[in-house]
Design an enzyme around this catalytic site. Structure first.
Site, PDB file in Angstrom:
ATOM      1  CD  GLU A 224      -2.962  -0.897   0.196  1.00  0.00           C
ATOM      2  OE1 GLU A 224      -3.160   0.237  -0.276  1.00  0.00           O
ATOM      3  OE2 GLU A 224      -3.543  -1.912  -0.197  1.00  0.00           O
ATOM      4  CB  CYS A 258      -1.688   7.115   1.151  1.00  0.00           C
ATOM      5  SG  CYS A 258      -3.187   6.456   1.880  1.00  0.00           S
TER       6      CYS A 258
HETATM    7  P1  NAD Z   1       8.206   5.110   4.805  1.00  0.00           P
HETATM    8  O1  NAD Z   1       8.262   4.369   3.525  1.00  0.00           O
HETATM    9  O2  NAD Z   1       9.286   6.054   5.133  1.00  0.00           O
HETATM   10  O3  NAD Z   1       8.165   4.068   6.049  1.00  0.00           O
HETATM   11  C1  NAD Z   1       7.111   3.151   6.213  1.00  0.00           C
HETATM   12  C2  NAD Z   1       7.576   1.997   7.062  1.00  0.00           C
HETATM   13  O4  NAD Z   1       8.499   1.204   6.336  1.00  0.00           O
HETATM   14  C3  NAD Z   1       8.295   2.398   8.343  1.00  0.00           C
HETATM   15  O5  NAD Z   1       7.914   1.518   9.363  1.00  0.00           O
HETATM   16  C4  NAD Z   1       9.764   2.227   7.966  1.00  0.00           C
HETATM   17  O6  NAD Z   1      10.574   2.015   9.103  1.00  0.00           O
HETATM   18  C5  NAD Z   1       9.687   1.005   7.078  1.00  0.00           C
HETATM   19  N1  NAD Z   1      10.725   0.846   6.062  1.00  0.00           N
HETATM   20  C6  NAD Z   1      11.320   1.804   5.332  1.00  0.00           C
HETATM   21  N2  NAD Z   1      12.181   1.235   4.441  1.00  0.00           N
HETATM   22  C7  NAD Z   1      12.092  -0.101   4.604  1.00  0.00           C
HETATM   23  C8  NAD Z   1      12.700  -1.237   3.971  1.00  0.00           C
HETATM   24  N3  NAD Z   1      13.598  -1.104   2.996  1.00  0.00           N
HETATM   25  N4  NAD Z   1      12.361  -2.480   4.392  1.00  0.00           N
HETATM   26  C9  NAD Z   1      11.438  -2.645   5.364  1.00  0.00           C
HETATM   27  N5  NAD Z   1      10.837  -1.615   6.015  1.00  0.00           N
HETATM   28  C10 NAD Z   1      11.163  -0.367   5.638  1.00  0.00           C
HETATM   29  O7  NAD Z   1       6.767   5.815   4.856  1.00  0.00           O
HETATM   30  P2  NAD Z   1       6.178   6.841   5.936  1.00  0.00           P
HETATM   31  O8  NAD Z   1       6.891   8.148   5.775  1.00  0.00           O
HETATM   32  O9  NAD Z   1       6.071   6.227   7.276  1.00  0.00           O
HETATM   33  O10 NAD Z   1       4.691   6.969   5.383  1.00  0.00           O
HETATM   34  C11 NAD Z   1       4.371   7.803   4.331  1.00  0.00           C
HETATM   35  C12 NAD Z   1       4.221   7.042   3.035  1.00  0.00           C
HETATM   36  O11 NAD Z   1       3.286   5.981   3.205  1.00  0.00           O
HETATM   37  C13 NAD Z   1       3.638   7.916   1.936  1.00  0.00           C
HETATM   38  O12 NAD Z   1       4.275   7.626   0.723  1.00  0.00           O
HETATM   39  C14 NAD Z   1       2.182   7.500   1.918  1.00  0.00           C
HETATM   40  O13 NAD Z   1       1.518   7.759   0.691  1.00  0.00           O
HETATM   41  C15 NAD Z   1       2.284   6.042   2.205  1.00  0.00           C
HETATM   42  N6  NAD Z   1       1.020   5.513   2.735  1.00  0.00           N
HETATM   43  C16 NAD Z   1       0.256   4.710   1.936  1.00  0.00           C
HETATM   44  C17 NAD Z   1      -0.982   4.261   2.382  1.00  0.00           C
HETATM   45  C18 NAD Z   1      -1.864   3.391   1.524  1.00  0.00           C
HETATM   46  O14 NAD Z   1      -2.786   2.789   2.052  1.00  0.00           O
HETATM   47  N7  NAD Z   1      -1.634   3.315   0.229  1.00  0.00           N
HETATM   48  C19 NAD Z   1      -1.419   4.621   3.654  1.00  0.00           C
HETATM   49  C20 NAD Z   1      -0.608   5.427   4.452  1.00  0.00           C
HETATM   50  C21 NAD Z   1       0.621   5.863   3.971  1.00  0.00           C
END
Ligand code: NAD
Length: 458
Positions: A224, A258
Protein backbone atom coordinates in the site's frame (compact mmCIF):
# COMPACT_ATOMS: atom_id res chain seq x y z
CA UNK A 1 17.81 8.24 18.73
CA UNK A 2 16.20 11.10 20.72
CA UNK A 3 12.69 11.96 19.54
CA UNK A 4 10.63 15.09 20.10
CA UNK A 5 6.96 15.77 19.53
CA UNK A 6 6.59 17.40 16.08
CA UNK A 7 3.96 19.76 17.50
CA UNK A 8 6.03 20.83 20.52
CA UNK A 9 9.77 20.37 20.19
CA UNK A 10 10.23 20.92 23.93
CA UNK A 11 8.53 17.57 24.63
CA UNK A 12 10.96 14.67 24.45
CA UNK A 13 9.27 11.36 23.63
CA UNK A 14 10.29 8.22 25.54
CA UNK A 15 13.04 6.15 23.91
CA UNK A 16 11.97 2.90 22.25
CA UNK A 17 14.54 0.09 21.96
CA UNK A 18 14.94 -1.93 18.75
CA UNK A 19 13.44 -5.41 18.81
CA UNK A 20 15.22 -8.72 18.21
CA UNK A 21 13.96 -9.97 14.83
CA UNK A 22 15.33 -13.50 15.11
CA UNK A 23 13.86 -14.13 18.55
CA UNK A 24 10.52 -12.61 17.54
CA UNK A 25 10.27 -14.72 14.38
CA UNK A 26 11.20 -17.87 16.31
CA UNK A 27 8.43 -17.20 18.86
CA UNK A 28 5.86 -16.44 16.14
CA UNK A 29 6.87 -19.56 14.26
CA UNK A 30 6.62 -21.66 17.42
CA UNK A 31 3.09 -20.42 18.10
CA UNK A 32 1.83 -20.94 14.56
CA UNK A 33 0.87 -24.64 14.50
CA UNK A 34 -1.29 -24.37 17.61
CA UNK A 35 -2.85 -21.07 16.54
CA UNK A 36 -3.78 -22.31 13.08
CA UNK A 37 -5.58 -25.26 14.70
CA UNK A 38 -7.72 -23.11 16.99
CA UNK A 39 -11.22 -22.64 15.61
CA UNK A 40 -12.29 -19.37 14.01
CA UNK A 41 -14.72 -18.92 16.91
CA UNK A 42 -11.86 -19.10 19.42
CA UNK A 43 -9.79 -16.63 17.43
CA UNK A 44 -12.73 -14.28 17.33
CA UNK A 45 -13.04 -14.49 21.13
CA UNK A 46 -9.37 -13.43 21.42
CA UNK A 47 -9.77 -10.56 18.95
CA UNK A 48 -12.85 -9.24 20.71
CA UNK A 49 -10.97 -9.35 24.02
CA UNK A 50 -8.17 -7.40 22.32
CA UNK A 51 -10.76 -4.87 21.14
CA UNK A 52 -11.90 -4.40 24.74
CA UNK A 53 -8.30 -3.94 25.90
CA UNK A 54 -7.76 -1.32 23.21
CA UNK A 55 -10.99 0.50 24.08
CA UNK A 56 -9.84 0.67 27.71
CA UNK A 57 -6.71 2.66 26.79
CA UNK A 58 -8.45 5.20 24.56
CA UNK A 59 -6.84 8.23 26.19
CA UNK A 60 -3.30 6.81 25.92
CA UNK A 61 -3.76 5.96 22.26
CA UNK A 62 -5.41 9.21 21.24
CA UNK A 63 -2.91 11.38 23.09
CA UNK A 64 -0.01 9.19 21.95
CA UNK A 65 -0.97 9.49 18.27
CA UNK A 66 -1.32 13.28 18.59
CA UNK A 67 1.93 13.71 20.52
CA UNK A 68 4.09 11.42 18.39
CA UNK A 69 2.77 12.19 14.89
CA UNK A 70 1.38 15.71 15.38
CA UNK A 71 -2.02 14.59 14.11
CA UNK A 72 -4.71 16.90 15.55
CA UNK A 73 -6.62 15.45 18.48
CA UNK A 74 -9.90 15.26 16.54
CA UNK A 75 -8.20 13.17 13.85
CA UNK A 76 -6.51 10.99 16.47
CA UNK A 77 -9.93 10.33 18.01
CA UNK A 78 -11.16 9.36 14.53
CA UNK A 79 -8.24 6.97 14.12
CA UNK A 80 -8.95 5.38 17.49
CA UNK A 81 -12.65 4.94 16.56
CA UNK A 82 -11.64 3.22 13.32
CA UNK A 83 -9.34 0.85 15.23
CA UNK A 84 -12.12 -0.21 17.59
CA UNK A 85 -14.68 -0.53 14.77
CA UNK A 86 -12.27 -2.70 12.79
CA UNK A 87 -12.71 -5.61 15.19
CA UNK A 88 -16.30 -6.36 14.14
CA UNK A 89 -15.57 -5.55 10.48
CA UNK A 90 -12.73 -8.09 10.58
CA UNK A 91 -15.00 -10.68 12.21
CA UNK A 92 -17.63 -10.14 9.50
CA UNK A 93 -14.98 -10.48 6.78
CA UNK A 94 -13.61 -13.66 8.35
CA UNK A 95 -17.06 -15.24 8.44
CA UNK A 96 -17.66 -14.20 4.86
CA UNK A 97 -14.37 -15.16 3.23
CA UNK A 98 -12.72 -17.93 5.28
CA UNK A 99 -15.23 -20.82 5.03
CA UNK A 100 -14.54 -23.53 2.46
CA UNK A 101 -16.26 -22.99 -0.87
CA UNK A 102 -17.77 -25.95 -2.71
CA UNK A 103 -17.24 -25.87 -6.47
CA UNK A 104 -20.21 -27.76 -7.87
CA UNK A 105 -19.71 -27.23 -11.60
CA UNK A 106 -16.96 -29.79 -12.12
CA UNK A 107 -17.01 -33.58 -12.66
CA UNK A 108 -15.94 -34.59 -9.12
CA UNK A 109 -16.72 -32.94 -5.79
CA UNK A 110 -14.28 -30.07 -5.31
CA UNK A 111 -13.66 -27.77 -2.37
CA UNK A 112 -11.44 -24.70 -1.99
CA UNK A 113 -9.96 -24.23 1.48
CA UNK A 114 -8.17 -21.21 2.90
CA UNK A 115 -5.04 -22.04 4.87
CA UNK A 116 -3.04 -19.54 6.88
CA UNK A 117 0.35 -18.74 5.42
CA UNK A 118 2.41 -18.80 8.63
CA UNK A 119 4.24 -15.85 10.17
CA UNK A 120 3.07 -12.52 8.73
CA UNK A 121 5.03 -9.24 9.04
CA UNK A 122 3.09 -5.98 9.07
CA UNK A 123 5.15 -2.82 8.49
CA UNK A 124 3.38 0.42 9.35
CA UNK A 125 3.68 4.10 8.30
CA UNK A 126 3.69 7.12 10.62
CA UNK A 127 0.54 8.83 9.37
CA UNK A 128 -2.02 6.25 10.51
CA UNK A 129 0.36 4.46 12.84
CA UNK A 130 -2.21 2.20 14.50
CA UNK A 131 -5.28 2.03 12.26
CA UNK A 132 -3.64 0.94 8.99
CA UNK A 133 -1.47 -1.84 10.44
CA UNK A 134 -4.37 -2.93 12.67
CA UNK A 135 -6.49 -3.68 9.57
CA UNK A 136 -3.89 -6.12 8.27
CA UNK A 137 -3.08 -7.50 11.74
CA UNK A 138 -6.72 -8.39 12.53
CA UNK A 139 -7.14 -10.10 9.14
CA UNK A 140 -3.97 -12.17 9.41
CA UNK A 141 -4.79 -13.22 12.99
CA UNK A 142 -8.36 -14.28 12.26
CA UNK A 143 -7.12 -16.25 9.27
CA UNK A 144 -4.83 -18.24 11.60
CA UNK A 145 -1.47 -16.57 10.92
CA UNK A 146 0.82 -15.37 13.66
CA UNK A 147 1.82 -11.73 13.32
CA UNK A 148 4.82 -9.48 13.92
CA UNK A 149 4.12 -5.75 13.70
CA UNK A 150 6.94 -3.31 13.01
CA UNK A 151 5.58 0.19 13.56
CA UNK A 152 6.94 3.43 12.18
CA UNK A 153 9.82 4.61 14.40
CA UNK A 154 8.02 7.97 14.57
CA UNK A 155 5.19 6.29 16.49
CA UNK A 156 6.98 3.54 18.40
CA UNK A 157 5.62 4.59 21.80
CA UNK A 158 1.92 4.59 20.95
CA UNK A 159 2.25 1.47 18.79
CA UNK A 160 4.02 -0.27 21.67
CA UNK A 161 1.07 0.59 23.92
CA UNK A 162 -1.37 -0.75 21.29
CA UNK A 163 0.80 -3.87 21.00
CA UNK A 164 0.63 -4.59 24.74
CA UNK A 165 -3.17 -4.36 24.68
CA UNK A 166 -3.38 -6.67 21.66
CA UNK A 167 -0.79 -9.22 22.78
CA UNK A 168 -2.44 -9.66 26.19
CA UNK A 169 -5.54 -11.11 24.49
CA UNK A 170 -3.76 -13.81 22.45
CA UNK A 171 -1.73 -16.91 23.39
CA UNK A 172 2.03 -16.19 23.71
CA UNK A 173 3.83 -15.75 20.39
CA UNK A 174 0.67 -15.21 18.32
CA UNK A 175 1.10 -11.43 18.10
CA UNK A 176 4.09 -9.23 18.97
CA UNK A 177 5.52 -5.82 18.17
CA UNK A 178 9.08 -5.60 16.83
CA UNK A 179 10.30 -2.03 17.12
CA UNK A 180 12.91 -0.45 14.89
CA UNK A 181 13.70 1.44 11.73
CA UNK A 182 14.62 0.45 8.20
CA UNK A 183 17.19 -2.21 9.16
CA UNK A 184 14.75 -4.00 11.43
CA UNK A 185 12.09 -3.81 8.71
CA UNK A 186 14.51 -5.21 6.15
CA UNK A 187 15.56 -8.09 8.41
CA UNK A 188 11.94 -8.92 9.12
CA UNK A 189 10.68 -9.00 5.53
CA UNK A 190 13.72 -10.93 4.31
CA UNK A 191 13.50 -13.60 7.04
CA UNK A 192 12.73 -16.95 5.35
CA UNK A 193 10.20 -17.95 8.03
CA UNK A 194 8.11 -14.84 7.33
CA UNK A 195 5.62 -16.03 4.73
CA UNK A 196 3.55 -12.88 4.21
CA UNK A 197 4.40 -9.19 4.26
CA UNK A 198 1.96 -6.32 4.49
CA UNK A 199 3.75 -3.05 3.86
CA UNK A 200 2.30 0.47 4.00
CA UNK A 201 4.67 3.30 3.15
CA UNK A 202 6.44 5.15 0.37
CA UNK A 203 6.92 3.80 -3.14
CA UNK A 204 10.72 3.75 -2.71
CA UNK A 205 10.54 1.66 0.46
CA UNK A 206 7.83 -0.57 -1.04
CA UNK A 207 10.11 -1.29 -3.98
CA UNK A 208 12.94 -2.20 -1.61
CA UNK A 209 10.59 -4.55 0.28
CA UNK A 210 9.43 -6.21 -2.93
CA UNK A 211 13.05 -6.59 -4.05
CA UNK A 212 14.06 -8.35 -0.83
CA UNK A 213 11.24 -10.88 -1.26
CA UNK A 214 11.48 -11.52 -5.00
CA UNK A 215 13.71 -14.61 -4.82
CA UNK A 216 11.39 -16.25 -2.34
CA UNK A 217 8.72 -16.70 -4.95
CA UNK A 218 5.90 -17.86 -2.68
CA UNK A 219 6.22 -15.09 -0.07
CA UNK A 220 3.08 -12.98 -0.37
CA UNK A 221 3.73 -9.24 -0.48
CA UNK A 222 0.89 -6.72 -0.15
CA UNK A 223 1.96 -3.14 -0.89
CA UNK A 224 0.00 0.00 0.00
CA UNK A 225 2.07 2.91 -1.28
CA UNK A 226 1.88 6.57 -2.16
CA UNK A 227 -0.63 8.70 -4.01
CA UNK A 228 -0.86 11.88 -6.10
CA UNK A 229 -4.58 12.18 -5.86
CA UNK A 230 -6.57 14.55 -8.05
CA UNK A 231 -9.85 16.34 -7.57
CA UNK A 232 -11.44 16.75 -10.99
CA UNK A 233 -13.80 19.73 -11.03
CA UNK A 234 -16.15 19.70 -14.02
CA UNK A 235 -17.81 22.78 -15.49
CA UNK A 236 -21.17 21.80 -13.91
CA UNK A 237 -19.73 21.11 -10.42
CA UNK A 238 -21.21 22.48 -7.21
CA UNK A 239 -18.21 24.64 -6.35
CA UNK A 240 -19.05 24.91 -2.65
CA UNK A 241 -18.97 21.13 -2.30
CA UNK A 242 -15.82 20.91 -4.42
CA UNK A 243 -13.83 23.59 -2.58
CA UNK A 244 -14.68 22.40 0.91
CA UNK A 245 -13.80 18.80 -0.06
CA UNK A 246 -10.51 19.89 -1.64
CA UNK A 247 -9.47 22.12 1.30
CA UNK A 248 -10.21 19.36 3.78
CA UNK A 249 -8.52 16.59 1.79
CA UNK A 250 -5.49 18.80 1.28
CA UNK A 251 -5.08 19.78 4.95
CA UNK A 252 -6.12 16.70 6.97
CA UNK A 253 -3.03 15.30 8.70
CA UNK A 254 -1.22 18.32 7.17
CA UNK A 255 -1.35 16.74 3.71
CA UNK A 256 0.35 13.60 5.00
CA UNK A 257 -2.23 11.05 3.92
CA UNK A 258 -1.69 8.63 1.07
CA UNK A 259 -5.08 9.78 -0.22
CA UNK A 260 -4.59 13.55 0.35
CA UNK A 261 -5.66 15.78 -2.53
CA UNK A 262 -2.51 17.25 -4.06
CA UNK A 263 -3.79 18.11 -7.55
CA UNK A 264 -6.88 19.88 -8.85
CA UNK A 265 -7.87 19.52 -12.50
CA UNK A 266 -10.52 22.16 -12.98
CA UNK A 267 -12.52 23.02 -16.08
CA UNK A 268 -11.09 26.34 -17.33
CA UNK A 269 -14.58 27.91 -17.45
CA UNK A 270 -14.92 27.72 -13.64
CA UNK A 271 -11.27 28.00 -12.60
CA UNK A 272 -11.37 31.61 -11.35
CA UNK A 273 -14.52 31.03 -9.31
CA UNK A 274 -13.11 27.78 -7.90
CA UNK A 275 -9.84 29.43 -6.85
CA UNK A 276 -11.64 32.33 -5.13
CA UNK A 277 -13.74 29.92 -3.10
CA UNK A 278 -10.78 27.65 -2.36
CA UNK A 279 -8.90 30.59 -0.84
CA UNK A 280 -11.84 31.18 1.50
CA UNK A 281 -12.11 27.49 2.43
CA UNK A 282 -8.37 27.28 3.17
CA UNK A 283 -8.53 30.23 5.54
CA UNK A 284 -10.11 27.86 8.09
CA UNK A 285 -6.91 25.77 8.19
CA UNK A 286 -4.61 27.67 10.49
CA UNK A 287 -1.69 25.76 12.02
CA UNK A 288 -2.20 25.00 15.70
CA UNK A 289 -1.23 22.77 18.61
CA UNK A 290 -2.37 19.20 17.77
CA UNK A 291 -3.40 18.72 21.41
CA UNK A 292 -5.94 21.54 21.12
CA UNK A 293 -9.34 20.07 20.12
CA UNK A 294 -10.03 23.14 17.92
CA UNK A 295 -6.95 22.58 15.71
CA UNK A 296 -7.61 21.51 12.12
CA UNK A 297 -4.06 21.76 10.77
CA UNK A 298 -1.25 20.19 12.77
CA UNK A 299 2.50 20.14 12.08
CA UNK A 300 4.49 18.04 9.62
CA UNK A 301 6.14 14.94 11.02
CA UNK A 302 9.78 16.09 10.92
CA UNK A 303 12.31 18.80 10.09
CA UNK A 304 13.08 16.86 6.87
CA UNK A 305 9.43 17.03 5.80
CA UNK A 306 9.36 20.77 6.51
CA UNK A 307 12.56 21.28 4.47
CA UNK A 308 10.97 19.37 1.59
CA UNK A 309 7.98 21.70 1.77
CA UNK A 310 10.07 24.87 1.97
CA UNK A 311 12.18 23.75 -1.02
CA UNK A 312 9.01 23.09 -3.03
CA UNK A 313 7.85 26.66 -2.30
CA UNK A 314 10.98 27.96 -4.04
CA UNK A 315 9.70 26.60 -7.37
CA UNK A 316 9.13 29.60 -9.63
CA UNK A 317 5.55 29.99 -10.88
CA UNK A 318 2.11 31.38 -10.31
CA UNK A 319 1.45 30.84 -6.59
CA UNK A 320 -2.27 31.29 -5.94
CA UNK A 321 -1.80 30.79 -2.20
CA UNK A 322 1.70 31.50 -0.89
CA UNK A 323 2.45 28.98 1.82
CA UNK A 324 5.25 29.19 4.32
CA UNK A 325 6.95 27.60 7.29
CA UNK A 326 5.91 28.73 10.76
CA UNK A 327 8.24 28.56 13.74
CA UNK A 328 5.77 28.80 16.61
CA UNK A 329 2.05 28.59 17.31
CA UNK A 330 0.19 30.00 20.28
CA UNK A 331 -1.36 27.85 23.02
CA UNK A 332 -3.11 28.75 26.28
CA UNK A 333 0.20 28.09 28.06
CA UNK A 334 2.32 30.21 25.68
CA UNK A 335 3.99 29.74 22.29
CA UNK A 336 5.27 26.31 21.26
CA UNK A 337 7.77 25.42 18.55
CA UNK A 338 7.07 22.70 15.96
CA UNK A 339 7.26 21.74 12.29
CA UNK A 340 4.34 23.96 11.30
CA UNK A 341 3.49 25.12 7.77
CA UNK A 342 0.54 26.79 6.02
CA UNK A 343 -1.29 25.49 2.91
CA UNK A 344 0.14 26.44 -0.50
CA UNK A 345 -1.44 26.40 -3.98
CA UNK A 346 0.46 26.64 -7.26
CA UNK A 347 -1.14 27.10 -10.67
CA UNK A 348 0.44 24.72 -13.18
CA UNK A 349 -1.05 25.37 -16.59
CA UNK A 350 1.57 24.63 -19.22
CA UNK A 351 2.98 21.12 -19.75
CA UNK A 352 1.51 20.14 -16.41
CA UNK A 353 2.34 16.46 -16.73
CA UNK A 354 6.06 17.31 -16.77
CA UNK A 355 5.99 19.75 -13.84
CA UNK A 356 7.84 18.28 -10.82
CA UNK A 357 5.23 19.41 -8.27
CA UNK A 358 2.46 17.91 -10.40
CA UNK A 359 3.87 14.41 -10.56
CA UNK A 360 5.71 13.74 -7.29
CA UNK A 361 4.14 12.81 -3.98
CA UNK A 362 5.36 15.52 -1.56
CA UNK A 363 3.31 14.58 1.52
CA UNK A 364 2.75 18.20 2.59
CA UNK A 365 -0.26 20.57 2.29
CA UNK A 366 0.62 21.75 -1.21
CA UNK A 367 -1.74 21.65 -4.15
CA UNK A 368 -1.35 22.27 -7.86
CA UNK A 369 -4.31 23.69 -9.81
CA UNK A 370 -4.42 22.94 -13.53
CA UNK A 371 -7.08 24.30 -15.90
CA UNK A 372 -8.48 21.72 -18.35
CA UNK A 373 -10.30 22.06 -21.68
CA UNK A 374 -12.69 19.16 -21.15
CA UNK A 375 -13.22 15.83 -19.40
CA UNK A 376 -10.89 14.01 -21.77
CA UNK A 377 -8.00 16.25 -20.84
CA UNK A 378 -8.80 15.92 -17.12
CA UNK A 379 -8.76 12.12 -17.37
CA UNK A 380 -5.54 12.14 -19.37
CA UNK A 381 -3.82 14.42 -16.83
CA UNK A 382 -5.06 12.35 -13.91
CA UNK A 383 -3.59 9.26 -15.55
CA UNK A 384 -0.32 11.01 -16.43
CA UNK A 385 1.33 9.99 -13.15
CA UNK A 386 2.28 6.38 -12.40
CA UNK A 387 0.53 6.64 -9.02
CA UNK A 388 -3.10 5.54 -8.93
CA UNK A 389 -4.61 5.61 -5.46
CA UNK A 390 -7.73 7.82 -5.33
CA UNK A 391 -9.52 10.52 -7.33
CA UNK A 392 -12.64 12.60 -6.82
CA UNK A 393 -14.90 13.91 -9.55
CA UNK A 394 -17.15 16.89 -8.89
CA UNK A 395 -20.11 17.08 -11.28
CA UNK A 396 -23.89 17.33 -11.02
CA UNK A 397 -24.20 14.65 -13.73
CA UNK A 398 -24.15 11.03 -12.47
CA UNK A 399 -23.65 9.57 -15.96
CA UNK A 400 -20.69 11.88 -16.54
CA UNK A 401 -19.18 10.70 -13.26
CA UNK A 402 -19.61 7.02 -14.20
CA UNK A 403 -18.01 7.55 -17.60
CA UNK A 404 -15.01 9.30 -16.06
CA UNK A 405 -14.61 6.81 -13.19
CA UNK A 406 -14.29 4.02 -15.72
CA UNK A 407 -11.35 5.77 -17.39
CA UNK A 408 -9.47 6.88 -14.26
CA UNK A 409 -6.54 4.59 -13.41
CA UNK A 410 -7.02 4.68 -9.64
CA UNK A 411 -8.18 2.19 -7.05
CA UNK A 412 -10.84 4.37 -5.38
CA UNK A 413 -13.03 7.00 -7.07
CA UNK A 414 -15.40 9.37 -5.25
CA UNK A 415 -18.31 11.41 -6.56
CA UNK A 416 -18.62 14.84 -4.90
CA UNK A 417 -16.63 13.55 -1.89
CA UNK A 418 -13.06 14.18 -0.68
CA UNK A 419 -10.23 11.94 -1.92
CA UNK A 420 -9.50 11.15 1.73
CA UNK A 421 -12.83 9.50 2.48
CA UNK A 422 -11.88 5.79 2.40
CA UNK A 423 -14.25 4.39 5.03
CA UNK A 424 -13.14 1.21 6.82
CA UNK A 425 -16.30 -0.50 5.58
CA UNK A 426 -15.02 -0.67 1.96
CA UNK A 427 -11.90 -2.07 0.30
CA UNK A 428 -9.04 0.35 -0.30
CA UNK A 429 -6.01 -0.08 -2.54
CA UNK A 430 -4.00 1.56 -5.26
CA UNK A 431 -3.19 0.77 -8.88
CA UNK A 432 0.08 1.41 -10.69
CA UNK A 433 2.89 2.49 -8.37
CA UNK A 434 0.40 3.05 -5.54
CA UNK A 435 0.47 -0.64 -4.71
CA UNK A 436 -0.44 -4.06 -5.94
CA UNK A 437 -4.15 -3.73 -5.30
CA UNK A 438 -4.24 -6.06 -2.31
CA UNK A 439 -7.03 -4.24 -0.61
CA UNK A 440 -5.87 -2.17 2.35
CA UNK A 441 -9.33 -1.80 3.80
CA UNK A 442 -12.29 -4.15 3.84
CA UNK A 443 -11.69 -7.63 2.55
CA UNK A 444 -7.92 -7.81 3.01
CA UNK A 445 -8.49 -11.21 4.63
CA UNK A 446 -8.90 -12.63 1.11
CA UNK A 447 -5.13 -12.18 0.76
CA UNK A 448 -4.20 -13.45 4.21
CA UNK A 449 -4.44 -17.11 3.25
CA UNK A 450 -3.25 -19.56 0.62
CA UNK A 451 -5.88 -21.53 -1.21
CA UNK A 452 -5.78 -25.31 -1.23
CA UNK A 453 -8.02 -27.20 -3.63
CA UNK A 454 -9.36 -30.58 -2.51
CA UNK A 455 -10.96 -33.01 -4.94
CA UNK A 456 -12.38 -36.46 -4.21
CA UNK A 457 -13.24 -39.41 -6.41
CA UNK A 458 -16.82 -39.22 -5.03
P1 NAD B 1 8.21 5.11 4.81
O1 NAD B 1 8.26 4.37 3.53
O2 NAD B 1 9.29 6.05 5.13
O3 NAD B 1 8.17 4.07 6.05
C1 NAD B 1 7.11 3.15 6.21
C2 NAD B 1 7.58 2.00 7.06
O4 NAD B 1 8.50 1.20 6.34
C3 NAD B 1 8.30 2.40 8.34
O5 NAD B 1 7.91 1.52 9.36
C4 NAD B 1 9.76 2.23 7.97
O6 NAD B 1 10.57 2.02 9.10
C5 NAD B 1 9.69 1.00 7.08
N1 NAD B 1 10.72 0.85 6.06
C6 NAD B 1 11.32 1.80 5.33
N2 NAD B 1 12.18 1.24 4.44
C7 NAD B 1 12.09 -0.10 4.60
C8 NAD B 1 12.70 -1.24 3.97
N3 NAD B 1 13.60 -1.10 3.00
N4 NAD B 1 12.36 -2.48 4.39
C9 NAD B 1 11.44 -2.64 5.36
N5 NAD B 1 10.84 -1.62 6.01
C10 NAD B 1 11.16 -0.37 5.64
O7 NAD B 1 6.77 5.81 4.86
P2 NAD B 1 6.18 6.84 5.94
O8 NAD B 1 6.89 8.15 5.78
O9 NAD B 1 6.07 6.23 7.28
O10 NAD B 1 4.69 6.97 5.38
C11 NAD B 1 4.37 7.80 4.33
C12 NAD B 1 4.22 7.04 3.04
O11 NAD B 1 3.29 5.98 3.21
C13 NAD B 1 3.64 7.92 1.94
O12 NAD B 1 4.27 7.63 0.72
C14 NAD B 1 2.18 7.50 1.92
O13 NAD B 1 1.52 7.76 0.69
C15 NAD B 1 2.28 6.04 2.20
N6 NAD B 1 1.02 5.51 2.74
C16 NAD B 1 0.26 4.71 1.94
C17 NAD B 1 -0.98 4.26 2.38
C18 NAD B 1 -1.86 3.39 1.52
O14 NAD B 1 -2.79 2.79 2.05
N7 NAD B 1 -1.63 3.31 0.23
C19 NAD B 1 -1.42 4.62 3.65
C20 NAD B 1 -0.61 5.43 4.45
C21 NAD B 1 0.62 5.86 3.97
Amino acid sequence: MRRFSPGDLSIELPAVADGDVRAAVAAARGAFETWRRTSLDERIVCLRAAGKNIASIQDDLVRGIALETGKPLTEAIGEFGAVVAKVELAVADARRYLPDTVEADNPRPGVVRRRPRGVAAVIGPFNFPVHLPHGAITAYLLAGNTVLFKPSPFAGGVCGRYGEAMAAAFPPGVFAVVQGGIEVGQALVAHPAVRAVHFTGSVAAGRAVARSCVDDVSKDVALELGGKNAAIVCADADLDIATSAVAEAMCLTAGQRCNSTSRVLVDASVEADFVDRLRVALAAFVPGDPLDPATRLGPLISAEAKDRYVRALMTPGDWLVRGGGIETVATAGGDIRGHYVTPAVLRVAEAAARHPLFAQELFVPLLTVTPTRDDDEAVALNNATPLGLTASVFTRDAARFDAMADRLNVGNVYHDLPTTLSPGTLPFGGLGHSGNGRAGGRGFIRFATDEQVIQRRK
